[in-house]
Design a protein around this motif. Structure first.
Motif, PDB file in Angstrom:
ATOM      1  N   HIS A  46       6.169  53.255  13.257  1.00 47.34           N
ATOM      2  CA  HIS A  46       5.287  52.336  12.528  1.00 47.34           C
ATOM      3  C   HIS A  46       5.126  51.048  13.336  1.00 47.34           C
ATOM      4  N   GLU A  47       6.244  50.551  13.820  1.00 49.37           N
ATOM      5  CA  GLU A  47       6.217  49.314  14.627  1.00 49.37           C
ATOM      6  C   GLU A  47       5.505  49.542  15.951  1.00 49.37           C
ATOM      7  N   PHE A  48       5.832  50.670  16.607  1.00 51.97           N
ATOM      8  CA  PHE A  48       5.282  50.940  17.939  1.00 51.97           C
ATOM      9  C   PHE A  48       3.751  51.002  17.930  1.00 51.97           C
ATOM     10  N   ILE A  49       3.186  51.660  16.928  1.00 55.44           N
ATOM     11  CA  ILE A  49       1.716  51.801  16.926  1.00 55.44           C
ATOM     12  C   ILE A  49       1.034  50.528  16.415  1.00 55.44           C
ATOM     13  N   GLY A  50       1.824  49.628  15.852  1.00 54.60           N
ATOM     14  CA  GLY A  50       1.237  48.381  15.365  1.00 54.60           C
ATOM     15  C   GLY A  50       0.541  48.554  14.026  1.00 54.60           C
ATOM     16  N   ALA A  51       1.026  49.503  13.212  1.00 59.52           N
ATOM     17  CA  ALA A  51       0.460  49.690  11.869  1.00 59.52           C
ATOM     18  C   ALA A  51       0.811  48.472  11.018  1.00 59.52           C
ATOM     19  N   THR A  52      -0.048  48.185  10.046  1.00 59.65           N
ATOM     20  CA  THR A  52       0.207  47.020   9.186  1.00 59.65           C
ATOM     21  C   THR A  52       1.165  47.407   8.061  1.00 59.65           C
ATOM     22  N   GLU A  53       1.605  46.414   7.311  1.00 54.91           N
ATOM     23  CA  GLU A  53       2.511  46.721   6.195  1.00 54.91           C
ATOM     24  C   GLU A  53       1.776  47.410   5.048  1.00 54.91           C
ATOM     25  N   ASN A  54       0.448  47.453   5.137  1.00 53.13           N
ATOM     26  CA  ASN A  54      -0.331  48.163   4.120  1.00 53.13           C
ATOM     27  C   ASN A  54      -0.626  49.611   4.501  1.00 53.13           C
ATOM     28  N   GLU A  55       0.048  50.075   5.540  1.00 51.61           N
ATOM     29  CA  GLU A  55      -0.139  51.475   5.945  1.00 51.61           C
ATOM     30  C   GLU A  55       1.183  52.219   5.874  1.00 51.61           C
ATOM     31  N   ARG A  56       1.075  53.474   5.452  1.00 41.85           N
ATOM     32  CA  ARG A  56       2.241  54.362   5.411  1.00 41.85           C
ATOM     33  C   ARG A  56       1.968  55.530   6.363  1.00 41.85           C
ATOM     34  N   LEU A  57       2.944  55.870   7.180  1.00 33.39           N
ATOM     35  CA  LEU A  57       2.755  57.016   8.083  1.00 33.39           C
ATOM     36  C   LEU A  57       2.780  58.313   7.269  1.00 33.39           C
ATOM     37  N   VAL A  58       1.855  59.206   7.587  1.00 32.75           N
ATOM     38  CA  VAL A  58       1.819  60.505   6.889  1.00 32.75           C
ATOM     39  C   VAL A  58       2.100  61.652   7.854  1.00 32.75           C
ATOM     40  N   GLY A  59       1.571  61.549   9.057  1.00 36.75           N
ATOM     41  CA  GLY A  59       1.781  62.661   9.986  1.00 36.75           C
ATOM     42  C   GLY A  59       1.748  62.240  11.440  1.00 36.75           C
ATOM     43  N   THR A  60       2.608  62.879  12.216  1.00 37.13           N
ATOM     44  CA  THR A  60       2.563  62.757  13.669  1.00 37.13           C
ATOM     45  C   THR A  60       2.074  64.110  14.156  1.00 37.13           C
ATOM     46  N   LEU A  61       0.830  64.141  14.608  1.00 32.05           N
ATOM     47  CA  LEU A  61       0.214  65.419  14.957  1.00 32.05           C
ATOM     48  C   LEU A  61       0.344  65.660  16.452  1.00 32.05           C
ATOM     49  N   CYS A  62       1.073  66.704  16.807  1.00 38.80           N
ATOM     50  CA  CYS A  62       1.238  67.078  18.216  1.00 38.80           C
ATOM     51  C   CYS A  62       0.178  68.128  18.521  1.00 38.80           C
ATOM     52  N   ILE A  63      -0.635  67.839  19.530  1.00 39.95           N
ATOM     53  CA  ILE A  63      -1.821  68.671  19.784  1.00 39.95           C
ATOM     54  C   ILE A  63      -1.935  69.004  21.264  1.00 39.95           C
ATOM     55  N   GLY A  64      -2.420  70.206  21.559  1.00 45.94           N
ATOM     56  CA  GLY A  64      -2.659  70.582  22.953  1.00 45.94           C
ATOM     57  C   GLY A  64      -3.158  72.010  23.020  1.00 45.94           C
ATOM     58  N   TYR A  65      -3.376  72.468  24.250  1.00 45.18           N
ATOM     59  CA  TYR A  65      -3.743  73.873  24.424  1.00 45.18           C
ATOM     60  C   TYR A  65      -2.477  74.707  24.285  1.00 45.18           C
ATOM     61  N   PRO A  66      -2.509  75.717  23.418  1.00 43.24           N
ATOM     62  CA  PRO A  66      -1.289  76.490  23.148  1.00 43.24           C
ATOM     63  C   PRO A  66      -0.777  77.209  24.387  1.00 43.24           C
ATOM     64  N   GLU A  67       0.543  77.206  24.527  1.00 41.74           N
ATOM     65  CA  GLU A  67       1.149  77.921  25.646  1.00 41.74           C
ATOM     66  C   GLU A  67       1.023  79.425  25.425  1.00 41.74           C
ATOM     67  N   GLU A  68       1.134  79.812  24.160  1.00 37.99           N
ATOM     68  CA  GLU A  68       0.976  81.235  23.833  1.00 37.99           C
ATOM     69  C   GLU A  68       0.440  81.370  22.421  1.00 37.99           C
ATOM     70  N   LYS A  69      -0.124  82.534  22.181  1.00 37.93           N
ATOM     71  CA  LYS A  69      -0.680  82.778  20.849  1.00 37.93           C
ATOM     72  C   LYS A  69       0.421  83.356  19.957  1.00 37.93           C
ATOM     73  N   ILE A  70       0.547  82.819  18.761  1.00 47.83           N
ATOM     74  CA  ILE A  70       1.525  83.374  17.819  1.00 47.83           C
ATOM     75  C   ILE A  70       0.867  84.536  17.093  1.00 47.83           C
ATOM     76  N   THR A  71       1.492  85.711  17.218  1.00 49.67           N
ATOM     77  CA  THR A  71       0.877  86.888  16.590  1.00 49.67           C
ATOM     78  C   THR A  71       1.675  87.358  15.376  1.00 49.67           C
ATOM     79  N   THR A  72       2.928  86.869  15.274  1.00 51.05           N
ATOM     80  CA  THR A  72       3.735  87.301  14.125  1.00 51.05           C
ATOM     81  C   THR A  72       3.193  86.637  12.853  1.00 51.05           C
ATOM     82  N   GLU A  73       3.248  87.399  11.793  1.00 55.01           N
ATOM     83  CA  GLU A  73       2.760  86.860  10.525  1.00 55.01           C
ATOM     84  C   GLU A  73       3.876  86.085   9.834  1.00 55.01           C
ATOM     85  N   LYS A  74       3.548  84.954   9.250  1.00 48.27           N
ATOM     86  CA  LYS A  74       4.551  84.209   8.499  1.00 48.27           C
ATOM     87  C   LYS A  74       4.515  84.687   7.050  1.00 48.27           C
ATOM     88  N   LYS A  75       5.644  85.212   6.625  1.00 48.97           N
ATOM     89  CA  LYS A  75       5.671  85.801   5.277  1.00 48.97           C
ATOM     90  C   LYS A  75       5.484  84.712   4.217  1.00 48.97           C
TER      91      LYS A  75
END
Ligand SMILES: Cc1cc2nc3c(=O)[nH]c(=O)nc-3n(C[C@H](O)[C@H](O)[C@H](O)COP(=O)(O)O)c2cc1C
Length: 184
Positions: A144-173
């Motif tokens: 919160h401090e590092f990104i310089g968010a204000t006190e009126n903001e709450r962090l909800v998600g840190t989204l890690c994004i990129g080109y996948p190294e591999e495709k996940i083929t297993t199904e999640k039950k």
């Protein structure tokens, strides 16, 4: 639609290839159309790449070292989530002063926006994981401090994004909806 929803997976391993500006903007635009109460559009996005991502690495490292001073292997393995990610988008939600209901609704809206980004990422051949724990740092003050968010903001998600190294083929039950549904 169901097939698309089934295909969406949490991707945690990425190729080093950077994500181009057009694709990042497409993700942000997808978020923009999320449903939100009274059109407060309560989201804000902090895009970390290259230099800022390197700085974030240090923030995450300091946090992990402080949290797990006796577990250097855990610190090292947890750091891979940051060092192997070419793009991180931190998403915050606006806190509405003296209105807890509206503040919670804002978090719901931001969650919807993140889901839109996740589906858009898949359609752009990108992979994504929404992190909150560990180096996600959503429940800590360091990010919160590092990104310089204000006190009126709450962090909800840190989204890690990129080109996948591999495709996940297993199904999640999943639990059949019948077990989670009460017909009244
Ligand atoms: C609110 C939220 C927080 C999450 N936090 C983390 C996290 O901190 N670390 C992580 O590896 N995955 C995290 N995930 C991803 C889930 O672990 C993942 O979505 C779940 O295992 C289902 O797998 P799937 O997305 O491939 O269907 C999070 C997901 C959500 C929705």
């Amino acid at each position: 639609m169901l097939e698309e929803l089934k295909k969406r997976r949490a991707i945690r391993n990425f190729l080093p290839q950077p994500v181009g500006r057009k694709k990042i903007e497409a993700l942000l635009e997808a978020a923009t159309y999320a449903p939100n109460d009274r059109m407060r559009e309560p989201w804000h996005f902090y895009v970390l790449q290259q230099e800022s991502l390197k700085q974030f690495e240090q923030v995450a490292f300091n946090y992990l070292q402080q949290r797990f001073p006796t577990k250097p292997h855990l610190v090292e393995s947890s750091m891979k989530a940051v060092t192997n990610t070419p793009l991180i988008i931190v998403v915050t939600s606006a806190i509405v002063a003296d209105d807890e209901g509206a503040t919670i609704d804002n978090t719901f809206a931001v969650s919807s926006a993140i889901m839109s980004m996740w589906l858009m990422a898949e359609s752009l051949d990108l992979g994504m994981v929404w992190r909150t724990r560990g180096v996600g740092l959503v429940h800590e003050t360091a990010l919160h401090e590092f990104i310089g968010a204000t006190e009126n903001e709450r962090l909800v998600g840190t989204l890690c994004i990129g080109y996948p190294e591999e495709k996940i083929t297993t199904e999640k039950k999943r639990t059949p909806f019948a077990e989670k549904t009460t017909w009244l």
